[in-house]
Design a protein around this motif. Sequence first.
Motif, PDB file in Angstrom:
ATOM      1  N   ARG A 133       0.837  -1.188   0.000  1.00  0.00           N
ATOM      2  CA  ARG A 133       0.000   0.000   0.000  1.00  0.00           C
ATOM      3  C   ARG A 133       0.878   1.247   0.000  1.00  0.00           C
ATOM      4  N   TRP A 141      -8.660   1.868   1.842  1.00  0.00           N
ATOM      5  CA  TRP A 141      -8.296   2.914   2.797  1.00  0.00           C
ATOM      6  C   TRP A 141      -9.496   3.763   3.179  1.00  0.00           C
ATOM      7  N   LEU A 169      -6.839   0.727   7.161  1.00  0.00           N
ATOM      8  CA  LEU A 169      -6.591  -0.160   6.021  1.00  0.00           C
ATOM      9  C   LEU A 169      -7.334  -1.453   6.273  1.00  0.00           C
TER      10      LEU A 169
END
Length: 405
Positions: free
Chosen positions: A90, A149, A137
């Motif tokens: 991420r 998110w 998350l």
Amino acid sequence: MDLTARVAAFTALVGPPPDPAPAVDWAAVEAWLETPLPADYKALASAYGPVEIGHPDSAAIRLHTPCVSADGRYAYGSWLVETHRHSAIRPRMFTRERRRFLPDEGGLLAFATTSGGDHLFWDTSAADPDAWPVVLLTTSVAVGGDAPWVAYEVPLTELLRAAVRDGVPNPGEPGGLLGPLPRTVRTWAPLSGATPWSPPPRGTYVDARQHAALTEGEGLDAITALIPPPLTPRLGEGSWEAVFERLGTRLPADFVALAETYGAGNWSWWLDMPAPLDLDHRSGLAAGVEEMLDGYRQLRDAHPAYYPLPAWPAPGGFLPVASTIDGDQIGWCAEGDDPDRWRVAVNPRHAEQGPPLAGDFTGTLLNWLRGGRPSTEGFFWLRKDQDPLEHMFFEPFGAPRKDEE
């Protein structure tokens, strides 16, 4: 609202601390992190310690604080590093080249999880830690990469109060909402009796044991050194005797030990392990084996040249127990009466089925985690230029929801 008022409002909402909290040397913790922490977090952690806000059977937020579990399986620093490692695909994660925990400018810093396995971070881009907003998350497979998110744009105590009173958005939860949470607070069971955590000496990387395990050690000991197992693995409510009776055989002892240690979950967003003792749910081991065997028999009947192994319970039959996100299956060539002597077999979805592999299930998994490539074509997960430690993790599966049973 000042800090004292915010903490008092939280206490009025959920009640006083359930147990004495482990002492925290905040100066040492902040020196190790190389950043000050929000005052409301330090006040809550000092008063409450590692707690669940809400109820774990419905929804809860688990506050992680600088402590070590009584059995030594959880340590604050290791949890931080592991959480950031398996969130590393991420954006806006943490510097890895310096080999110790160090936030990039504007990076994310983990401080909590939910009972569903999602992670809560601070967005540290604000200069004042007391103004750091919370970011979530979700690890939900259903959400995947579409919208994992959630930026809440409020600091910690405001988020907790909103979650308890009205709920907050979370795409990984049923209905897309985390909460409203039960107005209860309890010591997080796996961390009951936790002791204070001491940062490692300067220059010592918290993952030294993991680096060593990339090349040293064998079997389950090496795997647990690479990836600490869950404190509360999800096993299911049955017994191995019932599982063996349903399958018509016992399973190799190394696999049983691995399954008991980690339970249901996903290895590195690639290999899914079922709940080993769950007999009633379709995601349990026994039901999963039956479903995979049924599909394998159909494929072999239609294309025998591509599937040389017969299906279990035929002698030397293929007995699959786990699968990857791409539909590959891994299990054994069940040849002979002693399961501990069975060789591992793979049914790759996008390649022909090769011969059985050398070694047992745990050894095959360890080789795979270390970046090795089994001789079976089509069954690997890393490019040759990738660092295994930057990609390996184990994400436990939560208990199935009622609508999934």
